[in-house]
Write a protein that holds these residues in place. Structure first.
Motif, short mmCIF file in Angstrom:
data_model
loop_
_atom_site.label_atom_id
_atom_site.label_comp_id
_atom_site.label_asym_id
_atom_site.label_seq_id
_atom_site.Cartn_x
_atom_site.Cartn_y
_atom_site.Cartn_z
N ASP A 35 -28.18 23.74 -15.98
CA ASP A 35 -29.56 23.75 -16.45
C ASP A 35 -30.16 25.15 -16.38
O ASP A 35 -30.84 25.60 -17.30
N GLN A 36 -29.89 25.85 -15.27
CA GLN A 36 -30.41 27.21 -15.11
C GLN A 36 -29.80 28.14 -16.15
O GLN A 36 -30.48 29.01 -16.69
N GLU A 37 -28.53 27.96 -16.44
CA GLU A 37 -27.85 28.80 -17.43
C GLU A 37 -28.43 28.57 -18.82
O GLU A 37 -28.65 29.52 -19.58
N GLU A 38 -28.72 27.31 -19.14
CA GLU A 38 -29.28 26.99 -20.46
C GLU A 38 -30.68 27.56 -20.61
O GLU A 38 -31.06 28.03 -21.69
N GLU A 39 -31.43 27.58 -19.52
CA GLU A 39 -32.79 28.12 -19.57
C GLU A 39 -32.80 29.63 -19.61
O GLU A 39 -33.78 30.25 -20.03
N GLY A 40 -31.72 30.25 -19.15
CA GLY A 40 -31.64 31.71 -19.10
C GLY A 40 -31.05 32.29 -20.35
O GLY A 40 -31.18 31.75 -21.45
#
Length: 334
Positions: A174-179
């Motif tokens: 999730d963090q990777e997708e948001e970044g």
């Protein structure tokens, strides 16, 4: 007892009495939260104590450093609280890929495996590679074929699954997708306080020992980093980086593997001791305080005299140490 004289060592090593045996272990280093429930903290302390007892019993009974290191790590690999074997973290592709290394410093014999997916205890396979093969490292499917040849237990991927590790992967994705799509398993500066105790970032297990015969041994085993990308190899199976043993010291590292590799950490400690020359404490402090940056790593080591070093530049490291003179410690924070 054996009197060992080192005429060219620093003042702390000019003349030392060799201990009959010494042992240290770690279960990972990182930003370990002290706010967790007391029951959770106690469970970690109990596990570290049990692992230490396993190695102590072997060495106190006159057993070998090889056996002590392997059996200590086997226990930690089988314990789902630690990121090795059962409880290993998930890769980006939702799998488990395990690495391990085993090395005897007196002979510089070594064995390592990387990217194994079905080996229950990778440290046992790494030792078998060292003892039965003309090679040092086996990778992926080849390592698993070698496990069959030498009779090391295989398991299905489901064996390694734990819910907390799976949830950690989902958070990382999730963090990777948001970044910006950058590999989130490589910790950016602003995220070095990630909650390691939840298994999101750092984690490895290792042990080092010297026995009554003076054999110096290092072993390390890991599931790597949560969300690590396809084909990534960390520091653990790279001899001289996360795992190293020489005729003066045995070292096992834990932390951010890419940083540990770039510093050739294990070999740096050994060379600093041997050629400066310096004590184990001086060499460990040099690596953690001058070569590596704050928040990157923890280290355990034992030298040929039985001196022990367990320290980190993170805020915590699961660790324990013991020797034949009755010195014993189990700790997480300073």
């Amino acid at each position: 007892m054996v009197l060992v004289v080192g005429c060219t060592q620093s003042d702390g090593q000019q003349e030392q009495q060799k201990k009959e045996w010494a042992l240290a272990l770690h279960g990972g280093a990182g930003a370990i939260s002290e706010d967790r429930p007391d029951s959770v903290k106690q469970a970690y302390f109990d596990d570290l104590d049990e692992a230490l007892t396993i190695g102590e019993d072997i060495l106190a009974d006159g057993g070998s450093a090889e056996d002590a290191v392997e059996k200590v790590i086997n226990y930690l690999e089988d314990n789902p609280r630690f990121n090795a074997g059962k409880g290993a973290v998930f890769t980006h592709d939702g799998e488990h890929e395990l690495d391990a290394a085993f090395m005897v410093g007196n002979t510089r014999e070594a064995g390592t495996v990387t990217g194994v997916k079905t080996v229950k205890n990778p440290i046992t396979l790494a030792r078998k590679v060292m003892e039965t093969s003309e090679h040092v490292m086996f990778a992926t499917e080849g390592a698993e074929r070698y496990a069959d040849k030498v009779g090391v237990e295989r398991v299905d991927q489901e064996y390694f699954y734990t819910e907390s590790r799976y949830e950690a992967l989902q958070r990382a994705l999730d963090q990777e997708e948001e970044g910006d799509g950058k590999q989130s398993s490589l910790i950016p500066e602003e995220d070095k306080t990630a909650l390691y105790a939840d298994g999101e970032k750092y984690g490895t297990v290792g042990a080092v020992a010297v026995d009554k015969d003076g054999q110096i041994v290092a072993g390390t085993s890991t599931g790597g980093m949560t969300n690590k990308k396809f084909g990534r190899v960390g520091d653990v199976p790279i001899i001289g980086s996360g795992t190293y043993a020489s005729d003066v010291v045995a070292v096992s590292m834990t932390g951010w593997g890419e940083k540990i590799m770039r510093a050739v950490s294990g070999h740096t400690v050994s060379s600093y001791m041997k050629y400066k020359p310096a004590s184990l404490e001086e060499a460990g402090d040099y690596l953690l305080q001058e070569v590596l940056n704050p928040g990157e790593a923890g280290m355990i080591a034992v030298d040929k005299y039985g001196n022990i070093y367990t320290d980190m530049n993170t805020n915590g490291m699961f660790r324990g140490s013991s020797d034949s003179e009755g010195n014993r410690e189990v700790a997480i924070w300073d």
